[in-house]
Design a protein around this motif. Sequence first.
Motif, PDB file in Angstrom:
ATOM      1  N   ALA A 316       0.829  -1.213   0.000  1.00  0.00           N
ATOM      2  CA  ALA A 316       0.000   0.000   0.000  1.00  0.00           C
ATOM      3  C   ALA A 316       0.862   1.262   0.000  1.00  0.00           C
ATOM      4  O   ALA A 316       0.564   2.235  -0.703  1.00  0.00           O
ATOM      5  N   PHE A 317       1.944   1.247   0.782  1.00  0.00           N
ATOM      6  CA  PHE A 317       2.838   2.399   0.855  1.00  0.00           C
ATOM      7  C   PHE A 317       3.497   2.662  -0.495  1.00  0.00           C
ATOM      8  O   PHE A 317       3.518   3.802  -0.987  1.00  0.00           O
ATOM      9  N   ILE A 318       4.010   1.614  -1.112  1.00  0.00           N
ATOM     10  CA  ILE A 318       4.664   1.763  -2.415  1.00  0.00           C
ATOM     11  C   ILE A 318       3.660   2.207  -3.477  1.00  0.00           C
ATOM     12  O   ILE A 318       3.956   3.065  -4.324  1.00  0.00           O
ATOM     13  N   ALA A 319       2.446   1.631  -3.429  1.00  0.00           N
ATOM     14  CA  ALA A 319       1.417   2.007  -4.407  1.00  0.00           C
ATOM     15  C   ALA A 319       1.053   3.485  -4.284  1.00  0.00           C
ATOM     16  O   ALA A 319       0.861   4.179  -5.305  1.00  0.00           O
ATOM     17  N   GLN A 320       0.963   3.979  -3.057  1.00  0.00           N
ATOM     18  CA  GLN A 320       0.663   5.398  -2.861  1.00  0.00           C
ATOM     19  C   GLN A 320       1.772   6.287  -3.410  1.00  0.00           C
ATOM     20  O   GLN A 320       1.509   7.296  -4.076  1.00  0.00           O
ATOM     21  N   LEU A 321       3.026   5.914  -3.132  1.00  0.00           N
ATOM     22  CA  LEU A 321       4.153   6.699  -3.638  1.00  0.00           C
ATOM     23  C   LEU A 321       4.165   6.725  -5.159  1.00  0.00           C
ATOM     24  O   LEU A 321       4.389   7.782  -5.775  1.00  0.00           O
ATOM     25  N   LEU A 322       3.913   5.574  -5.777  1.00  0.00           N
ATOM     26  CA  LEU A 322       3.885   5.513  -7.230  1.00  0.00           C
ATOM     27  C   LEU A 322       2.727   6.342  -7.796  1.00  0.00           C
ATOM     28  O   LEU A 322       2.876   7.037  -8.807  1.00  0.00           O
TER      29      LEU A 322
END
Length: 375
Positions: A316-322
């Motif tokens: 979820a964290f990586i998806a938000q950053l992307l």
Amino acid sequence: MSTQIVFWLCIALVIYAYAGYPMLAALLARRYGQVPFEGSADGDVTVVIAAYDEEARIAARVRDILEQDHPAGRLRVLVVSDGSRDDTARAAAIDDPRVQVLALPENVGKAMAINAALRHVDTEIVVFTDVRQSFAPGALRALVAPFADPSVGAVSGELVIATATHGTGEGVGLYWRMEKRLRSDEAKLGWLHGVSGSIHAMRRSLFRPMPPGTVLDDMWMPLQVLWSGYQVWMARDAIAFDRASSSVDEEFQRKLRTLAGNWQLVARLPWLLNPLRNPVFFAWFSHKFLRLLVPWALLAALAASAFAPGPIYRVAFIAQLLGYGGALAGLVLPKLAARLPLLPAASSFVMLNFAALLSLPASLAMDPSRLWKKH
């Protein structure tokens, strides 16, 4: 409270504000919505235009209104030149007895200019518009017709915005189409609490003067109508045309001003926060207030996913950053945003929520001397 709970609560708030509440309003409107009856649209009407330094456009705007399908003897136009530095007052005074020009000696801002205009209006119905728009044929008739229903105190028309040239224009257009659908559903439920400043009308007897520096006259007036026990309706056949913002920066500044105006309204009308006094508290809280909180929820969700244990939160964290990175790339590279599906919508979402994030400090730092924002 654990970081996992914070994450899911914040995501739920965002989903409810932008999807859950509009879907709920649509379902309720379909089942319980009511439409006011319409009658004669030939009564006496005064169209008020507040103008500042509009010498080049005001005469054409006045003629556009006078060309509406309304009995000539029952239509008046009142132009308020708000301390204009050019010849707005002279240009507005076209050779037509239906046109009256009120020239204020000093620039007092749109809210106070409208207050001054209403002291000179004696018709039962008063219509408000701006200089830069134009009316579709039949717009005035469609706007006035719902007042045949005595429960209707104000009517909003529908603003149609031309396609923007910058990359986020498609996303802003999608947001605006969703917003108009939501307003229409709210109107059917008696929940509508905002109107389009470019085309709306109200009963003269329900007008309450606005405090100096009021930013959102198009929310102050319908809220006063609701407070008085009347309904605000949306006439989707009453159409005004406007151009889109010419740049991302212009759209951002316009949105920031509007969102800051919402905080200003909370300060000036504290009864909005009281469910026992606000007649449309549920709709106002779900539609307006929660959207002011969404950017803070997004930041909290990002932080919570960064610290929450478990692979789902890492993803979820990586998806938000992307997602945020792609949206920012779309803002910086508008031609790229125009080519990729969904990127304009993502860029617009980030831009609008960044404006919402800054809206509270912007409202606190609002400069009363900058009474008009020219576009």
